[in-house]
Design an enzyme around this catalytic site. Structure first.
Site, short mmCIF file in Angstrom:
data_model
loop_
_atom_site.label_atom_id
_atom_site.label_comp_id
_atom_site.label_asym_id
_atom_site.label_seq_id
_atom_site.Cartn_x
_atom_site.Cartn_y
_atom_site.Cartn_z
N HIS A 1 -56.03 7.13 57.99
CA HIS A 1 -57.45 7.40 58.16
C HIS A 1 -58.25 6.10 58.20
O HIS A 1 -57.95 5.16 57.46
CB HIS A 1 -57.97 8.27 57.01
N TYR B 1 -28.57 7.63 67.80
CA TYR B 1 -28.25 6.66 66.75
C TYR B 1 -27.28 7.22 65.72
O TYR B 1 -27.17 6.69 64.62
CB TYR B 1 -29.53 6.20 66.05
#
Length: 1121
Positions: free
Chosen positions: A780, A364
């Site tokens: 989490h 890219y």
């Protein structure tokens, strides 16, 4: 994330399908879904009740309080529903801070009823059990149910009875409705447990004389229980929170995550934003988002996400290219920044993951430069120096501005640089190598100098920095008293209620690990075990800390490890019982069991009284199972660290698995000897970052534990803080909390009540959550606030008010730690000890090779195939390309045998050769041998081999010989007649000429098929023409002296090799010389031999014995007389 919200339609579908109750649940499955694409005629055909009943319509997009917001259409007919939807469908609506488009609606039968028939019921999970809330007044005006509702706690492993419900919840319910409600609530609770719900609310539930009606419902399920509930759940779709669109890129990363053992997360917040992140680690990803928002970047923050758990190079590439693709779709007038950050990894090979990112950057590079993207990198961990070098190199080669920093730079310092709040140092990071710490280049035991880049609030300037490009108003430089916010004894908000709802944990053993601690490791995690033994060695332990391993999938055996320079054998047991009996000195279990087996193995381990501490590494254990583990651990007095953790470390004594990373980090962070600071964190990666911070600002770590990122960690912050409080060697404590849960409030209570008297430095990550307009689930599972008191901002304020040392942001955490430590040194509480050099440990060969420190000659070489990467490669061509271009078996053979991509006609010819040589009946020697072996009871491989061993010049092996003879004659200029006469004179057979059955009058059709193909498709067939001229001469003498299939393939292949354009003359001759052509016959005829083997087995033929009347017994004459 574990607890995920489901749509109301999905929740009701589960309820209607699986609830077991004597109460009559009405309107089962009477719901219909409407979107902008709905065909209303078809919808009415599928749901005829839509035409006969009064209806209710409402958006089903996780919106709370729809009634109060005027988003419920009541008592309408189908035409009225359509009219109601016209003003709302695909319209933008604001709900709280979130703006979103209404596009998914639920239509249900309208249930006329009086207010007194409405009730409220809710079940939700807590650490100790499941709370059942009930209120006798439900509906839109239910109000504060937390304050008004009756409550019933159903402890873990306990069941709910109708009597309990009636006595404790239904005290204000009319008598005629008690039995129905009690039965329904018990059935609802059982459904909640069986289908692993974590939250289930019905408001209102209506009870009439006809039965129970479930009107409005909100629910969450434990997504980690998918492997248990898949049969009942089916394919559950988890809708995004209202205000956030579901992007295909998010689904793509979620799919990658599901297929990987690593963790890959992506949430798009603002695709037009200029600040993009690619952060390693669940905890670190939150910290970076916090810092960006603290510095005023919340409106420009484009995404939240994380990659962790040692993703492969290919997985990291796929993740990175998705980010780069998204950020290069729209230009920003100020350009864009990409923050590639992370804490210090414990076990992830940073160089390997960075190779994937570098590949994506190269792919890219054009769009990145066009969109004026600047990249900031900060990382540490195994082989991070090589990773940073590669990252810096790609910046130079592509021209993309890439600023690279290592562990000498504070983790979030690059955010201030990226946002223009602080200058970017010109000084590159120290060109260190992982090996620097292991090869003992000098006698100095000093740790590296503290060269950490200052946090953004410090106004430091020097000659080696360039001014910030985009200067913005930063925080003023302050002295210590401004870094530590005022410590007032003021209780705010609802922290007392948070404590009251969960209660204080009981104290556990103060000392979990000693220098004599011995552990059993569950799972064949040899790298983690070797890391533990290397740590033991540098800590000068007398014996290894790992006494044994348990691995149920093999028999008992010994596993080889290193103890310093010496090799040792560690026993591996199939049974945990055997391991425990033979090693009674063990009191710690480190479980690397998978999320599916971790529960059973942990429960089994707790049956052994010798075990006092268990570390559960696995992520993704269902919360219901974790709570059962916690309950048994409480009963047995066992300390659980985890689940979803890297473990913990006690410098100089013991470390769990991969905690602390590799030896270079162990030594750099001075973890080989104890310091004075103890910490407790949720995140494993952030615990390693704390090791780095503590080592650079204090005399080092005394002990550190990562309790895990799940909602219900086995042990809590308070458990460990109280241990540290009662440990004389600990002089100060650090707690790194996070958004979600209420455990941090117990620290507040402990400080205020005088139970905790040592200085406690605290910070709760996730402060950015309150700035987002829609809910974001962080890395989490437990990082999600369900009420105001669970936000990181509220917890930080409560800790600050209770008397803890709380910085303004994580960016200043190290300054606060250093200030508190310096004060303790100044008043004599801490007396820094003299550094003692640790022993050196040899580097493993495999890691030294990874780092490029050594080289050795390879045992053998290969040039046709490479299986080491993410994709199998044949002669330089990826397997996906081979299938994409439909190269077929002939093309694969060309790559593997000839290392060339052959023309399509050549590939087809090879396949035709394999087809015509596949079999020639059971009478030939090879097939005969195969059949005899098969009938003797031999296996496939043995039978096939016996047939192949007959191949030679007399059977099937004439391809090479024919090619060589005809080529030599042709190349020497012999005429066909001269060649025939010479072979006759030399007494040699012409290979490839002659057949036992076929003749000029009975031609071999196999040869005819191949001849027609060669003449039509080969650019030249001079060698074949020469052989056909020879055939004319030989058949004039005897009709069966034809060019047989072996000879034809041999000479035709010489034409192919010489004229297809892929080989030089020497290369073509070399392939003939080394026997490549016989391989065609061997490969083709193997198919036939296998067929004969299978045929004999299928026909169940017995042992073959050759008939004696087919044998001529000719004995020597003197014997016959």
């Amino acid at each position: 994330m574990s607890a995920k919200a489901i749509s109301e339609q999905t929740g009701k579908e589960f309820l209607y399908k699986y609830i077991c109750t004597s109460a009559a649940v009405q309107n089962r499955f009477h719901y219909a879904n409407a979107t902008a694409e709905t065909d209303w005629v078809r919808l009415a055909q599928d749901h005829p009740w839509l035409l006969t009943e009064r209806l209710v319509v409402k958006p089903d997009q996780l919106i709370k309080r729809r009634g109060k917001l005027g988003l419920v259409g009541i008592n309408l007919d189908l035409q009225g529903v359509q009219e109601w939807l016209k003003t709302r469908m695909m319209k933008e609506t604001t709900v709280g801070k979130a703006k979103g488009v209404l596009k998914n609606f639920l239509i249900e039968p309208f249930v006329p009823h009086p207010q007194e028939e409405e009730f409220y019921v809710c079940i939700y999970a807590t650490r100790e059990g499941d709370q059942v809330l009930f209120h006798h007044e439900g509906g839109v005006e239910v109000g504060d149910v937390d304050a008004k509702a009756e409550r019933l706690m159903v402890a873990v492993n306990e069941k709910l009875s109708e009597d309990q419900v009636t006595e404790q919840l239904l005290t204000h319910v009319p008598e005629d409705k008690k039995q129905v409600l009690a039965s329904f609530i018990v059935g609802l609770f059982n459904l909640y447990e069986d289908l692993y719900f974590t939250y289930l609310e019905i408001n209102p539930i209506v009870v009439t004389k006809d039965g129970v009606y479930v009107l409005d419902m909100a629910a969450k399920i434990d997504a980690t229980a998918d492997y248990i509930c898949k049969a009942k759940w089916g394919d559950v779709e988890f809708p995004p929170p209202f205000g956030r669109e579901a992007y295909p890129e998010e689904a793509y990363i979620a799919d990658l995550d599901a297929k990987s053992g690593a963790s890959l997360k992506l949430t798009l917040l603002n695709p037009q934003g200029r600040i993009w992140t690619m952060v390693a680690g669940g905890g670190a990803s939150v910290v970076y988002s916090d810092t960006i928002c603290d510095l005023g970047g919340v409106d420009e923050l484009a995404n939240y996400g994380e990659y962790s758990g040692a993703p492969s190079e290919q997985q990291t590439y796929d993740y990175a290219k998705t980010i780069l693709s998204l950020m290069t779709r729209e230009k920003h007038p100020q350009g864009k920044v990409l923050i590639i950050g992370g804490s210090i990894a414990n076990f992830t090979n940073v160089a390997a993951t960075f190779k994937g990112i570098v590949r994506a950057i190269k792919d890219y590079q054009g769009p990145l430069k066009e969109h004026e993207v600047t990249i900031f990198v900060r990382r540490g961990g195994p082989n991070y120096q090589e990773g940073l070098r590669v990252m810096g190199e790609v910046g130079k080669t592509t021209g993309i501005p890439i600023h690279v920093f290592g562990t000498e730079t504070h983790m979030t310092a690059i955010v201030g640089m990226a946002l223009g709040h602080k200058p970017i140092p010109n000084q590159p990071p120290m060109d260190a190598h992982t090996a620097n710490f292991l090869l003992n280049a000098s006698n100095s035991a000093a740790t590296p100098a503290t060269t950490r880049t200052a946090s953004f609030s410090e106004a430091r300037t020097s000659n080696d920095v360039t001014p910030a490009k985009k200067s913005k108003a930063g925080l003023p430089a302050d002295s210590l008293h401004s870094i530590l916010w005022p410590l007032k004894n003021v209780v705010i908000g609802d922290w007392k209620e948070a404590i009251a709802s969960s209660g204080c944990s009981r104290a556990r053993a103060t000392t979990l690990f000693r220098k004599q601690t011995k552990a059993i490791v569950w799972g064949m995690q040899t790298r983690a075990v070797q890391g533990m033994l290397d740590f033991d060695y540098v800590c000068s332990r007398d014996e290894p800390s790992v006494a044994a391993m348990v691995y149920p999938f093999t028999g008992d055996h010994k596993q080889k490890f290193y103890w310093g320079h010496k090799e040792i054998l560690t026993p591996v047991y199939k049974s945990m019982d055997d391991a425990m009996k033979k090693h009674p000195e063990v009191d710690v279990l480190i479980s690397f069991a998978s999320l599916r087996s971790a529960f059973d193995s942990t429960m089994e381990a707790m049956q052994h009284p010798q075990i006092h501490t268990i570390a559960i590494i696995a992520e993704g254990i269902p919360e219901a199972q974790t709570r059962k583990i916690i309950k048994m651990a409480d009963e047995k007095g066992v300390t659980i660290i985890g689940p979803a953790t890297v473990g913990g470390i006690k410098p100089g004594c013991f470390k769990i698995g991969n905690t602390g990373g590799m030896l270079d980090n162990i030594l750099a962070s001075k973890l080989y000897r104890p310091g004075s600071v103890a910490y407790v964190s949720r995140s494993g990666g952030m615990s390693n970052e704390l090791n780095n911070i503590v080592s650079r600002t204090t005399d080092g770590v005394y002990e550190g534990v990562a309790i895990g990122g799940d909602r219900y960690p086995g042990s809590t912050f308070m458990d460990h803080v109280l241990r540290y409080q009662d440990t004389p060697g600990v002089k100060m404590i650090i707690m790194l909390g996070e958004i979600g849960g209420s455990e941090e409030y117990k620290i507040c209570q402990g400080i205020r009540e005088g139970r905790i008297t040592k200085p406690v430095v605290c910070w709760c990550i996730g402060t950015c959550a309150t700035m987002f307009t829609s809910e974001v689930q962080f890395g989490h599972a437990g990082a999600c606030a369900n009420q105001a008191s669970e936000t990181a901002v509220a917890k930080n304020q409560a800790l600050r008010d209770a008397g803890a040392y709380v910085p303004k942001s994580f960016d200043e955490l190290d300054d606060v730690v250093k200030s508190v430590y310096d004060e303790l040194v100044a008043n004599g509480t801490i007396i820094p000890a003299q550094e003692v050099p640790p022993p050196t440990v040899p580097m493993d060969y495999s890691w030294a090779r990874e780092l490029g420190l050594i080289r050795k000659p390879a045992s053998f070489m290969t040039s046709i195939c490479d299986e080491r990467g993410q994709e199998l490669i044949y002669a330089g061509m990826p397997i996906t390309e081979i299938f994409k271009e439909e190269m077929g078996l002939g093309g694969v053979l060309g790559l593997l045998w000839f290392q060339r991509r052959l023309p399509r006609y050549a590939c087809k010819f090879i396949e035709m050769c394999l087809m015509v040589t596949a079999d020639h009946g059971p009478a030939v020697s090879g097939a005969h041998n195969t059949i005899v072996c098969a009938r003797a009871g031999k296996d496939l491989i043995s039978s096939l081999t016996s047939g192949l061993l007959t191949i030679g010049d007399r059977f099937g092996g004439a391809l090479d010989a024919a090619a060589k003879q005809f080529s030599k004659a042709f190349d020497s200029g012999m005429l066909p007649m001269e060649f025939v006469n010479k072979m006759k004179k030399d007494g040699k057979l012409i290979m490839g000429i002659g057949h036992r059955v076929k003749s000029i009058n009975n031609p071999d059709m196999r040869v005819q098929i191949l001849k027609d193909y060669v003449k039509q498709n080969f650019p030249s067939s001079v060698m074949l023409d020469y052989a056909l001229d020879v055939e004319k001469i030989t058949t004039s003498k005897k009709p069966n002296l034809i060019l047989n299939v072996d000879g034809f393939i041999g000479v035709a292949f010489v034409d192919l090799l010489r004229t297809c354009g892929g080989f030089t003359r020497d290369e073509a001759d070399e392939f003939v010389e080394i026997g490549a052509l016989n391989g065609i016959f061997v490969l083709g005829r193997s198919m036939g031999f296998i067929g004969h083997y299978l045929d004999q087995k299928r026909l169940k033929q017995g042992l073959y014995r050759h008939p004696w009347d087919d044998i001529s017994y000719v004995l020597p004459e003197h014997m016959s007389m």
